[in-house]
Design a protein around this motif. Structure first.
Motif, PDB file in Angstrom:
ATOM      1  N   SER A  66       0.848  -1.188   0.000  1.00  0.00           N
ATOM      2  CA  SER A  66       0.000   0.000   0.000  1.00  0.00           C
ATOM      3  C   SER A  66       0.885   1.240   0.000  1.00  0.00           C
ATOM      4  O   SER A  66       2.011   1.207   0.494  1.00  0.00           O
ATOM      5  N   ASP A  67       0.352   2.325  -0.539  1.00  0.00           N
ATOM      6  CA  ASP A  67       1.050   3.603  -0.479  1.00  0.00           C
ATOM      7  C   ASP A  67       0.544   4.451   0.679  1.00  0.00           C
ATOM      8  O   ASP A  67       0.985   5.574   0.874  1.00  0.00           O
ATOM      9  N   VAL A  68      -0.391   3.899   1.445  1.00  0.00           N
ATOM     10  CA  VAL A  68      -0.930   4.602   2.607  1.00  0.00           C
ATOM     11  C   VAL A  68      -0.057   4.238   3.794  1.00  0.00           C
ATOM     12  O   VAL A  68      -0.003   3.088   4.211  1.00  0.00           O
ATOM     13  N   ARG A  69       0.635   5.258   4.307  1.00  0.00           N
ATOM     14  CA  ARG A  69       1.610   5.002   5.361  1.00  0.00           C
ATOM     15  C   ARG A  69       0.977   4.574   6.674  1.00  0.00           C
ATOM     16  O   ARG A  69       1.428   3.652   7.332  1.00  0.00           O
ATOM     17  N   ASN A  70      -0.047   5.262   7.101  1.00  0.00           N
ATOM     18  CA  ASN A  70      -0.700   4.946   8.370  1.00  0.00           C
ATOM     19  C   ASN A  70      -2.175   4.721   8.122  1.00  0.00           C
ATOM     20  O   ASN A  70      -2.850   5.594   7.589  1.00  0.00           O
ATOM     21  N   MET A  71      -2.652   3.575   8.510  1.00  0.00           N
ATOM     22  CA  MET A  71      -4.052   3.243   8.335  1.00  0.00           C
ATOM     23  C   MET A  71      -4.877   3.905   9.430  1.00  0.00           C
ATOM     24  O   MET A  71      -4.456   4.010  10.573  1.00  0.00           O
ATOM     25  N   ILE A  72      -6.058   4.374   9.058  1.00  0.00           N
ATOM     26  CA  ILE A  72      -6.978   4.975  10.023  1.00  0.00           C
ATOM     27  C   ILE A  72      -7.598   3.858  10.845  1.00  0.00           C
ATOM     28  O   ILE A  72      -8.005   2.834  10.309  1.00  0.00           O
ATOM     29  N   GLN A  73      -7.645   4.056  12.129  1.00  0.00           N
ATOM     30  CA  GLN A  73      -8.316   3.099  12.998  1.00  0.00           C
ATOM     31  C   GLN A  73      -9.812   3.329  12.871  1.00  0.00           C
ATOM     32  O   GLN A  73     -10.354   4.293  13.405  1.00  0.00           O
ATOM     33  N   VAL A  74     -10.495   2.456  12.141  1.00  0.00           N
ATOM     34  CA  VAL A  74     -11.913   2.636  11.857  1.00  0.00           C
ATOM     35  C   VAL A  74     -12.728   2.683  13.136  1.00  0.00           C
ATOM     36  O   VAL A  74     -13.704   3.420  13.226  1.00  0.00           O
ATOM     37  N   GLN A  75     -12.330   1.962  14.155  1.00  0.00           N
ATOM     38  CA  GLN A  75     -13.091   1.951  15.401  1.00  0.00           C
ATOM     39  C   GLN A  75     -13.153   3.342  16.026  1.00  0.00           C
ATOM     40  O   GLN A  75     -14.062   3.639  16.781  1.00  0.00           O
ATOM     41  N   SER A  76     -12.192   4.203  15.726  1.00  0.00           N
ATOM     42  CA  SER A  76     -12.159   5.524  16.351  1.00  0.00           C
ATOM     43  C   SER A  76     -12.994   6.552  15.600  1.00  0.00           C
ATOM     44  O   SER A  76     -13.114   7.683  16.042  1.00  0.00           O
ATOM     45  N   LEU A  77     -13.590   6.179  14.467  1.00  0.00           N
ATOM     46  CA  LEU A  77     -14.394   7.110  13.688  1.00  0.00           C
ATOM     47  C   LEU A  77     -15.831   7.143  14.194  1.00  0.00           C
ATOM     48  O   LEU A  77     -16.397   6.109  14.537  1.00  0.00           O
ATOM     49  N   SER A  78     -16.395   8.346  14.192  1.00  0.00           N
ATOM     50  CA  SER A  78     -17.813   8.472  14.552  1.00  0.00           C
ATOM     51  C   SER A  78     -18.659   7.975  13.376  1.00  0.00           C
ATOM     52  O   SER A  78     -18.150   7.769  12.273  1.00  0.00           O
ATOM     53  N   ASP A  79     -19.958   7.829  13.604  1.00  0.00           N
ATOM     54  CA  ASP A  79     -20.865   7.409  12.522  1.00  0.00           C
ATOM     55  C   ASP A  79     -20.847   8.406  11.370  1.00  0.00           C
ATOM     56  O   ASP A  79     -20.829   8.013  10.203  1.00  0.00           O
ATOM     57  N   ASN A  80     -20.836   9.695  11.686  1.00  0.00           N
ATOM     58  CA  ASN A  80     -20.814  10.714  10.638  1.00  0.00           C
ATOM     59  C   ASN A  80     -19.507  10.673   9.836  1.00  0.00           C
ATOM     60  O   ASN A  80     -19.516  10.856   8.622  1.00  0.00           O
ATOM     61  N   GLU A  81     -18.396  10.439  10.523  1.00  0.00           N
ATOM     62  CA  GLU A  81     -17.109  10.347   9.819  1.00  0.00           C
ATOM     63  C   GLU A  81     -17.083   9.129   8.896  1.00  0.00           C
ATOM     64  O   GLU A  81     -16.602   9.212   7.763  1.00  0.00           O
ATOM     65  N   THR A  82     -17.640   8.031   9.357  1.00  0.00           N
ATOM     66  CA  THR A  82     -17.713   6.823   8.539  1.00  0.00           C
ATOM     67  C   THR A  82     -18.593   7.061   7.315  1.00  0.00           C
ATOM     68  O   THR A  82     -18.235   6.678   6.195  1.00  0.00           O
ATOM     69  N   ARG A  83     -19.749   7.718   7.513  1.00  0.00           N
ATOM     70  CA  ARG A  83     -20.638   8.043   6.385  1.00  0.00           C
ATOM     71  C   ARG A  83     -19.935   8.961   5.395  1.00  0.00           C
ATOM     72  O   ARG A  83     -20.009   8.744   4.185  1.00  0.00           O
ATOM     73  N   LEU A  84     -19.249   9.966   5.907  1.00  0.00           N
ATOM     74  CA  LEU A  84     -18.547  10.915   5.049  1.00  0.00           C
ATOM     75  C   LEU A  84     -17.491  10.215   4.199  1.00  0.00           C
ATOM     76  O   LEU A  84     -17.393  10.451   2.991  1.00  0.00           O
ATOM     77  N   LEU A  85     -16.726   9.332   4.812  1.00  0.00           N
ATOM     78  CA  LEU A  85     -15.715   8.583   4.060  1.00  0.00           C
ATOM     79  C   LEU A  85     -16.357   7.685   3.007  1.00  0.00           C
ATOM     80  O   LEU A  85     -15.841   7.543   1.896  1.00  0.00           O
ATOM     81  N   GLY A  86     -17.484   7.087   3.350  1.00  0.00           N
ATOM     82  CA  GLY A  86     -18.192   6.236   2.391  1.00  0.00           C
ATOM     83  C   GLY A  86     -18.632   7.016   1.165  1.00  0.00           C
ATOM     84  O   GLY A  86     -18.450   6.571   0.032  1.00  0.00           O
ATOM     85  N   TYR A  87     -19.211   8.192   1.399  1.00  0.00           N
ATOM     86  CA  TYR A  87     -19.635   9.044   0.273  1.00  0.00           C
ATOM     87  C   TYR A  87     -18.430   9.491  -0.548  1.00  0.00           C
ATOM     88  O   TYR A  87     -18.446   9.489  -1.773  1.00  0.00           O
TER      89      TYR A  87
END
Length: 115
Positions: A66-87
């Motif tokens: 992967s070229d992504v150096r640090n993966m986001i910890q999905v568990q730390s995202l709020s519902d709105n942040e998860t929705r925003l990333l999905g869109y």
């Protein structure tokens, strides 16, 4: 063994860590670190997990999956942040640029006192 490439040397040097120091932190011989960096041996999963923590990079990034150096910890995202990333992920390149510009504009407005 199939040749592979990794970013261990690059990340180690970026952190100003010697092979000896890394080997001590990882609990392996310095020769093992050299072999990892030269692609002669693959790190075990547990060593790769420790390398990820020491070098502050994801395991996929270290092993060039992967070229992504640090993966986001999905568990730390709020519902709105998860929705925003999905869109965001569903947008094409132009849409992503527009979305980022819009969000930057919103942040600039908040900083200048606009609501």
């Amino acid at each position: 063994m199939q040749e592979y490439h990794n970013r261990i040397r690059e990340l180690r040097e970026e952190k100003h860590i010697t092979q000896v120091r890394l080997s001590t932190e990882l609990g392996v011989a310095q020769e093992t670190i050299s072999a990892y960096e030269q692609g002669r041996h693959l790190p075990s999963v547990s060593s790769l997990m420790k390398l990820s923590s020491i070098l502050d990079a994801s395991m996929d990034y270290i092993m060039m999956k992967s070229d992504v150096r640090n993966m986001i910890q999905v568990q730390s995202l709020s519902d709105n942040e998860t929705r925003l990333l999905g869109y965001y992920k569903k947008l094409n390149a132009s849409g992503k640029e527009k979305a980022l510009s819009y969000i930057e504009g919103l942040n600039d407005g908040l900083r200048s006192g606009c609501k």
